[in-house]
Write an enzyme that holds these catalytic residues in place. Structure first.
Site, PDB file in Angstrom:
ATOM      1  N   GLU A  73      -6.201  -5.968   3.839  1.00  0.00           N
ATOM      2  CA  GLU A  73      -6.268  -7.132   2.953  1.00  0.00           C
ATOM      3  C   GLU A  73      -7.449  -7.036   1.991  1.00  0.00           C
ATOM      4  O   GLU A  73      -8.077  -8.033   1.637  1.00  0.00           O
ATOM      5  CB  GLU A  73      -6.362  -8.410   3.789  1.00  0.00           C
ATOM      6  CG  GLU A  73      -5.512  -9.523   3.251  1.00  0.00           C
ATOM      7  CD  GLU A  73      -4.063  -9.099   3.074  1.00  0.00           C
ATOM      8  OE1 GLU A  73      -3.700  -8.875   1.913  1.00  0.00           O
ATOM      9  OE2 GLU A  73      -3.313  -9.013   4.054  1.00  0.00           O
TER      10      GLU A  73
ATOM     11  N   THR B  29       0.831  -1.213   0.000  1.00  0.00           N
ATOM     12  CA  THR B  29       0.000   0.000   0.000  1.00  0.00           C
ATOM     13  C   THR B  29       0.862   1.258   0.000  1.00  0.00           C
ATOM     14  O   THR B  29       1.907   1.312   0.652  1.00  0.00           O
ATOM     15  CB  THR B  29      -0.896  -0.004   1.245  1.00  0.00           C
ATOM     16  OG1 THR B  29      -1.598  -1.235   1.269  1.00  0.00           O
ATOM     17  CG2 THR B  29      -1.881   1.147   1.240  1.00  0.00           C
TER      18      THR B  29
END
Ligand SMILES: CCCCCCCCCCCCCC(=O)SCCNC(=O)CCNC(=O)[C@H](O)C(C)(C)COP(=O)(O)OP(=O)(O)OC[C@H]1O[C@@H](n2cnc3c(N)ncnc32)[C@H](O)[C@@H]1OP(=O)(O)O
Ligand SMILES: Cc1cc2nc3c(=O)[nH]c(=O)nc-3n(C[C@H](O)[C@H](O)[C@H](O)COP(=O)(O)OP(=O)(O)OC[C@H]3O[C@@H](n4cnc5c(N)ncnc54)[C@H](O)[C@@H]3O)c2cc1C
Length: 627
Positions: free
Chosen positions: A395, A113
Site C-alpha cells: 500500500e 502491482t
C-alpha cells in the site's frame, strides 16, 4: 458482536499447527476456513446490524487474526476489491457488482502491482486498448515486466479482479484506469482463454494469502467492464476525463487509513503476549537472599514493553481521528468538492509509514523481550512481525509515502512564505519557531515537536532552493535532498501522532473514572517523554533542551515506568484479547507458558516416533564409517 460465538465454531481454529503443513496444505486449509468463517461472520453480523462500519471492520480484523495466523486468501476481496467497486464504479456498476461480491457469488482481488513496477503507478505496462468496432477493451501484457505480481487471492482463489491498466484509444494513452476482469470460468474455475495465472511462491509471511501473478494475451472485455465513476470511455471511443486523475488512487488512501488501526491491534497483541510472559518468567538473582524476580521487574524490560502499550493507544486514537477525516473527505468528494483530498493524502502518507515503522520495530522488541521462547513460532510473535513488516511495503512503500508527504509539506511551506494561508493539520507551520526556554510539560514537549517539524521543513526547503540555484534540476535537487525530506515528513508525522493522541485522550478524560484517567494519562506522558528522549538530538538543535533538562526527563521517564508497573498486566488485559485470538504459548491469560510450550512441542510430527528413519538410513552407517 459475539466474538465468543465466532471462535467456538468447530473447525475454525487449527488442531495441527499451520507451520507443520506443506505449502499446498496451508492454502487448502485456509480456503476451508475462509468459507466457514465467512458463513459464521455473516450470521453473527446479521444479528448486529446496528454496529457502525468502523467497529465492524475492527471486529473482523481482530477475529480474522485469530483464525488466520498468516492472513486469509479472501483478504483482498474485502479490503480492496469491494472498496474499489464502491469507490470507482458508476451507480449501475455498483448495483450489479456489489450484489455479486457481497454475497460471495464472485471472489475478487485488486491487481495493480506488476513485476516491473509497484511504486510508480504511471509506469504500469498492462494495456487496455479500446476497440470501437466491437466496443471492447483488449487487455494485453506486452512484456514480462508487465505481468501483475503480488495481488492477494489472485493465484487460485479469485475468479474476478480489478486490473489497473493503461488505457489506449486510437493510439493515444489516457493514463491508468480500473477494469473489472473475469479471470476464471465461474463453473470450472479454469483460467479463461488469454489469461495466464499462477502463484508467486513462498514469502516471509502472508503464506496463506495466495498472492499471484497474471498475464494477458489480447484478452477482450466489454466496454462496461471499465469502472467509470471518474473517467469514461464512450461507445465511439471518446475519452471523458475525471475531475482529478488521482481519484483513481482512492482505494489505496482508504487502506492506508485502515492500516493505522491494524497496527494498533497487532502491537496490542504482541505486547499482551510479551508482557504476560514477562510477568510469569523469572530469571537471575540480583539479591542473593531473595527469589529470582519476574523479568517484568527489570527496568530495561519495562522500557522495551510499556512504550508498546502506549504506542498502541496512540495509534488507535490517531486511527479513529484519521477515519473521521477520511469519512468527511469522502462525503465532500461525493459532492464534487476536492479541496481536502491533498491533505488527507498527505496525512495518510505520514501516519501509515510511522505506524508501520514503529509497530514493526516494537513487535520485534516484544519478541526479543521473550528471550529464547520468543523465537518459537508457537509464541506467535514471529508471524505477527511478518504481518506488520509486510505493511511497511504494501500500500505504498514507506520511504516513497514519506516523500509524498514531503511534497505536500514543501508546497505548503513555500506557499506560506509567499503569504498563502495554511490549513488543517499543517496550520501549526505558521506558528513561532524561535528557540525558547525548554518547557518540559506534555504540551510543552508537543509544542517542541512542532517546532522541530517547522525547522526541518524550512531547512530542507532552503536546501532544495540552494541546490536549484546551483544549477540542479528540481528533480535532481529533490533526490539529493531526499534523506532530509523524509526526515521532515517524519517530524511532521511525529508532531501529529503526539498531539492527536494527547488531544483525543483529553476529550475522553472527562468521562473516565479518576483512577483510570490517571493511568491513561501516565501512558500519554510516557509516550511523549519517550519520544523526547529518542529525539534528544532534535530537541538540542531546535528546542533548546539543556543537559539538566535531559537529566530531568530521564528521571521522569524512569518514574513513569515505575508508576505504570503495578498496572501493566491490567493494561494489557484491558486490550481484552481472548486466548484464541492471541494464539500464543507465551501469552495466555492463565500464564501456563511452560505447559503450553511442552504441549505444542508434542504436536511436532517429529515427536510421533521415538526413532526417525534417517537414523537407520544415514546416521548409523555414517557413525560406523560405512557411508
Ligand atoms: C479489514 C481491515 C483490514 C485492515 C488492513 C488492510 C490490509 C490490506 C491488505 C492490502 C495488501 C496490499 C495491497 C497493495 O499493496 S495494492 C498496491 C498499492 N500500491 C501502492 O500503494 C503504490 C504506491 N504508489 C503511489 O501511490 C503513487 O504512484 C505515488 C503516490 C508514489 C506517486 O504517484 P504518481 O507518480 O501517479 O503521482 P505524481 O508523483 O505524478 O503526482 C503526485 C501528485 O498526485 C498527488 N497524489 C498522489 N497520490 C494521491 C492520492 N492517492 N490521492 C490524492 N492525491 C494523490 C500528489 O499529492 C501529487 O500532487 P501535486 O503535488 O502534484 O499537487
Ligand atoms: C505482502 C504483500 C502484499 C501485497 N499485495 C498486493 C496486492 O494485493 N495488490 C497489488 O497490486 N500489490 C500488492 N503488493 C505490492 C506492493 O503494493 C508493492 O510491493 C509496493 O507498493 C512497493 O512497490 P515495489 O515493490 O515496486 O517497490 P519499489 O518501488 O521497487 O521499491 C524498492 C526500493 O526503491 C525505493 N524507491 C522506489 N521508488 C522511489 C522513489 N521515487 N524515491 C525514492 N526511493 C524509491 C523504495 O523506497 C524501496 O527502498 C503487495 C506487496 C506485499 C509485500
Amino acid at each position: 458482536m459475539d466474538e465468543q460465538k465466532v471462535l467456538s465454531i468447530k473447525g475454525l481454529l487449527d488442531d495441527t499447527p499451520e507451520e507443520y503443513l506443506s505449502h499446498k496444505e496451508k492454502y487448502e486449509n485456509s480456503i476451508r476456513k475462509s468459507v466457514l468463517f465467512y458463513k459464521t461472520l455473516h450470521s453473527t453480523e446479521d444479528e448486529n446490524m446496528s454496529v457502525d462500519e468502523k467497529t465492524k471492520l475492527n471486529f473482523r480484523n481482530i477475529v480474522t487474526s485469530a483464525i488466520f495466523k498468516d492472513n486469509s486468501p479472501f483478504m483482498l476481496h474485502n479490503s480492496m476489491f469491494i472498496p474499489t467497486i464502491m469507490g470507482q464504479g458508476t451507480d449501475e456498476q455498483r448495483e450489479y457488482w456489489m450484489k455479486r461480491a457481497k454475497n460471495m457469488e464472485i471472489i475478487g482481488t485488486y491487481a495493480q502491482t506488476e513485476l516491473g513496477h509497484g511504486t510508480f503507478i504511471r509506469g504500469l505496462e498492462t494495456q487496455a486498448t479500446y476497440d470501437p468496432d466491437t466496443e471492447e477493451f483488449v487487455l494485453h501484457s506486452p512484456v514480462l515486466s508487465s505481468y501483475k505480481w503480488w495481488p492477494g487471492g489472485l493465484a487460485h482463489t479469485a475468479n474476478y479482479c480489478i486490473v489497473m491498466a493503461r488505457l489506449y484509444i486510437k493510439g493515444k494513452s489516457h493514463g491508468i484506469h480500473p477494469f473489472m476482469v473475469q479471470i476464471r470460468d465461474e463453473e470450472t474455475h479454469m483460467p479463461l482463454p488469454g489469461i495466464k495465472l499462477g502463484e508467486i511462491g513462498a514469502k516471509l509471511g502472508f503464506n496463506t494469502v495466495n498472492n499471484g501473478f497474471l498475464g494477458f494475451e489480447n484478452h477482450r472485455i466489454s466496454r462496461d467492464r471499465m469502472l467509470m465513476k471518474n473517467a469514461q470511455v464512450l461507445k465511439d471511443g471518446t475519452f471523458v476525463a475525471g475531475s482529478n486523475s488521482k481519484l483513481t488512487y482512492g482505494t489505496m488512501v482508504y487502506v492506508r487509513v485502515l492500516i493505522v488501526s491494524n497496527m494498533a491491534n497487532m502491537l496490542a497483541k504482541a505486547v499482551t503476549i510479551a508482557l504476560r510472559y514477562s510477568a510469569i518468567r523469572r530469571q537471575s538473582q540480583p539479591k542473593p537472599d531473595e527469589p529470582e524476580p519476574q523479568i517484568l521487574d527489570y527496568v530495561t524490560q519495562q522500557h522495551k514493553l510499556f512504550i508498546a502499550i502506549a504506542s498502541s493507544h496512540a495509534f488507535y486514537m490517531n486511527a479513529m481521528w484519521l477515519w473521521e477525516i477520511y469519512y468527511s473527505v469522502s462525503l465532500q468528494l461525493a459532492s464534487g468538492k476536492l479541496d481536502n483530498l491533498p491533505e488527507l493524502h498527505a496525512l495518510a502518507c505520514c501516519l501509515k509509514p510511522l505506524s508501520t515503522i514503529d509497530a514493526t520495530a516494537m513487535i520485534e522488541k516484544c519478541r526479543l523481550a521473550c528471550g529464547g521462547h520468543g523465537y518459537m513460532l508457537s509464541a506467535n510473535l514471529a508471524q505477527t512481525y511478518g504481518l506488520a513488516t509486510a505493511a511497511y511495503t504494501y500500500e505504498g512503500e514507506n520511504t516513497v509515502l514519506l516523500l509524498q508527504a514531503a511534497r505536500s509539506l514543501v508546497k505548503a511551506w513555500v506557499g506560506h512564505v509567499k503569504g498563502r494561508p495554511l490549513k488543517g493539520t499543517m496550520a501549526y507551520l505558521a506558528g513561532d519557531s524561535t528557540v525558547k526556554a525548554w518547557d518540559g510539560s506534555i504540551d510543552g514537549i508537543i509544542q517542541s515537536f512542532k517546532v522541530v517539524a517547522i525547522r526541518k521543513i524550512s531547512s530542507v526547503v532552503k536546501i532544495l532552493q540552494d541546490y536549484e540555484k546551483s544549477g540542479l534540476s528540481p528533480e535532481d535537487a529533490w533526490n539529493k535532498a531526499s534523506v532530509f525530506l523524509t526526515a521532515a515528513s517524519e517530524a511532521h508525522g511525529r508532531a501529529v501522532l503526539l498531539s492527536v493522541y494527547k488531544s483525543e485522550m483529553d476529550k475522553r478524560a472527562a468521562v473516565l473514572s479518576p483512577p483510570l484517567r490517571k493511568v491513561l494519562l501516565q501512558l500519554v506522558d510516557l509516550y511523549v517523554t519517550y519520544w523526547a528522549l529518542e529525539k534528544v538530538g532534535d530537541m538540542l538543535l531546535y528546542a533548546s533542551i539543556t543537559d539538566k533538562d535531559v537529566d530531568e526527563l530521564q528521571r521522569r521517564y524512569i518514574e513513569l515506568l515505575a508508576a505504570i508497573r503495578p498496572n501493566a498486566v491490567g493494561l494489557v488485559d484491558a486490550f481484552d484479547f481472548r486466548d484464541e485470538i492471541l494464539n500464543s504459548t507465551l501469552g495466555a491469560y492463565d500464564g501456563r507458558a511452560y505447559e503450553r510450550l511442552m504441549e505444542e512441542a508434542m504436536k511436532s510430527p517429529l515427536n510421533a516416533e521415538p526413532v526417525n528413519q534417517t537414523f537407520h538410513k544415514y546416521l548409523k552407517p555414517f557413525m560406523r564409517g560405512k557411508l
